[in-house]
Enzyme design. Sequence first.
Site, short mmCIF file in Angstrom:
data_model
loop_
_atom_site.label_atom_id
_atom_site.label_comp_id
_atom_site.label_asym_id
_atom_site.label_seq_id
_atom_site.Cartn_x
_atom_site.Cartn_y
_atom_site.Cartn_z
CE LYS A 74 -0.45 5.96 -8.45
NZ LYS A 74 -0.16 5.75 -7.02
CG ASN A 75 -2.40 4.80 -4.17
OD1 ASN A 75 -1.60 4.62 -5.05
ND2 ASN A 75 -3.02 5.96 -3.70
NE ARG A 115 6.38 6.70 -0.47
CZ ARG A 115 7.31 7.33 0.34
NH1 ARG A 115 8.42 7.85 -0.32
NH2 ARG A 115 7.25 7.32 1.61
CG ASP A 170 2.63 11.28 -7.93
OD1 ASP A 170 3.05 11.24 -9.10
OD2 ASP A 170 1.53 10.85 -7.50
CG ASP A 223 -3.60 10.68 -3.50
OD1 ASP A 223 -2.90 11.33 -2.90
OD2 ASP A 223 -3.67 9.43 -3.50
CB VAL A 272 -1.54 14.82 3.76
CG1 VAL A 272 -0.66 13.22 3.86
CG2 VAL A 272 -2.67 14.52 4.63
C1 UD1 Z 1 -0.09 6.85 -0.03
C2 UD1 Z 1 -0.36 6.87 -1.43
C3 UD1 Z 1 -0.55 8.52 -1.91
C4 UD1 Z 1 -1.46 9.06 -0.90
C5 UD1 Z 1 -0.78 8.74 0.47
C6 UD1 Z 1 -1.61 9.72 1.74
C7 UD1 Z 1 0.38 5.05 -2.47
C8 UD1 Z 1 1.55 4.59 -3.36
N1 UD1 Z 1 0.36 6.35 -2.54
O1 UD1 Z 1 1.17 7.26 -0.20
O2 UD1 Z 1 -1.23 8.61 -3.24
O3 UD1 Z 1 -1.06 10.66 -1.01
O4 UD1 Z 1 -0.84 7.56 1.07
O5 UD1 Z 1 -3.04 9.20 1.60
O6 UD1 Z 1 -0.35 4.39 -1.94
N2 UD1 Z 1 5.66 10.05 6.52
C9 UD1 Z 1 6.62 10.33 7.23
N3 UD1 Z 1 7.51 9.29 7.64
C10 UD1 Z 1 7.20 8.13 7.19
C11 UD1 Z 1 6.08 7.70 5.98
C12 UD1 Z 1 5.28 8.70 5.87
O7 UD1 Z 1 6.92 11.33 7.89
O8 UD1 Z 1 8.06 6.99 7.42
C13 UD1 Z 1 4.71 11.33 6.12
C14 UD1 Z 1 4.63 11.66 4.67
O9 UD1 Z 1 5.71 12.48 4.72
C15 UD1 Z 1 3.25 12.16 4.80
C16 UD1 Z 1 2.48 11.44 5.59
O10 UD1 Z 1 3.38 11.07 6.66
O11 UD1 Z 1 3.29 13.60 5.21
C17 UD1 Z 1 1.56 10.45 4.80
O12 UD1 Z 1 2.50 9.72 3.91
P1 UD1 Z 1 1.96 8.08 3.82
O13 UD1 Z 1 0.61 7.83 4.32
O14 UD1 Z 1 3.08 7.18 4.20
O15 UD1 Z 1 1.94 8.08 2.33
P2 UD1 Z 1 2.30 7.03 1.21
O16 UD1 Z 1 1.98 5.71 1.57
O17 UD1 Z 1 3.64 7.33 0.49
#
Ligand code: UD1
Length: 424
Positions: free
Chosen positions: A23-24, A93, A117, A306, A328
Amino acid sequence: MSEHFDVHGGARLVGEVEVVGAKNSVLKLMAAALLAEGTTTITNCPQILDVPLMADVLRSVGCEVKLDGDTAHITTPSELSHRADSPAMGKLRASVCVLGPLVGRLKKAVVALPGGDAIGSRPLDMHQNGLRKLGATSTIEHGCVVAEADGLHGAQIWLDFPSVGATENILMAAVLAEGTTVIDNAAREPEIVDICTMLTEMGAKIEGAGTSTLTVQGVESLHPTEHRVIGDRIVGATWAFAAAMTRGDLTVTGVNPHHLELVLEKLRLAGADVTTFDGKGFRIVQPERPRSVDFVTLPYPGFATDLQPFAVALSSVSEGTSMITENVYEARFRFIEEMVRLGADARTDGHHAVVRGVEKLSSAPVWASDIRAGAGLVLAGLCADGVTEVWDVFHIDRGYPHFVENLNRLGARIERVATEPERA
Ligand code: UD1
């Protein structure tokens, strides 16, 4: 009408199960198709709700998308709309991943803030800062990220945290920028490697996929490709935990066990016998009650956030006490409240949880708060006395193709029931 699952406790899962595309990964690969005019074909797509939602997002900017079983054909026109603000945007997302490609191609994008989520704060500051370094302006206006540039140029970008989404968006803008972009502290997830592979097939020049430093040499244009999505390591790991929790014997195919090395090592420590089949899958047999193991979530190659609900669920039925640390997403421990309804002996303190294993969980109505929490509750229900009702199962449908069918085939007894929920 809402649906719930009746999960009958006392199952032992035995047999073989095939994992399909991640999915991701698939959702980001679909967004990457925006970068090239023509028809891109993506195979091994999971049949989950988020794929047609992402198809709607792409249609809203002008693409034609045909979903045919596990294959997606995405035809991207020469003229795309820079506005991605359809209702589908707010339902997942990954919709935010159209930002990078739209800025890359059109030098302008208005992208509705994404949904997904409820697992804690999910800001976009790193996505925006990355685009700014490439020469775009970026603001949040009326619920949308607005980005605009005269032209994009290569830049040196340091991420505060190896964010998966920010790495993907910056990467997809940088492939069409003029000059060289270096993304430092980039995410190293297998899904990042997958998108780098696809972009390279499309003509992009990227070095360092799977390491913390991605170097991108911008090119004039990209061309469509046909690409097979990598197997879903999170779903693969879910089955591994399911085997460990139910003292089962599962052979899991369609997933690369190298993507699960730490997970499988943790399960070996919990007492499982694990055999891996190079690049193809693994077999996991849990001969007796699992032993407690500690888990710490971190970006890849650390233990995936996850999978934290499964770590909690396993610890709840293991012998001994486990410490689980969430680094995270702070709100992921909400899952523990539902596990306590099922008789788990668990408490949290900040980003740590202490779980003392009990012999048996006790069935109760519980509510899924996100995809993985939902699947974790189903696995817990398999280890509980009586019938556990798991509500809000639409979350589970977003991430697990044929979950109930697969579980029933492997020896569980689960019914999908359509009724109105009554919450006390
Ligand atoms: C993706 C996955 C999600 C997984 C996550 C971490 C998808 C659709 N979702 O989410 O299932 O749990 O990776 O492995 O692929 N953050 C910031 N600023 C930003 C971006 C992120 O502070 O601009 C923080 C987030 O709040 C979080 C951390 O960075 O604490 C990791 O987020 P990120 O790796 O970006 O997760 P997603 O890509 O949203």
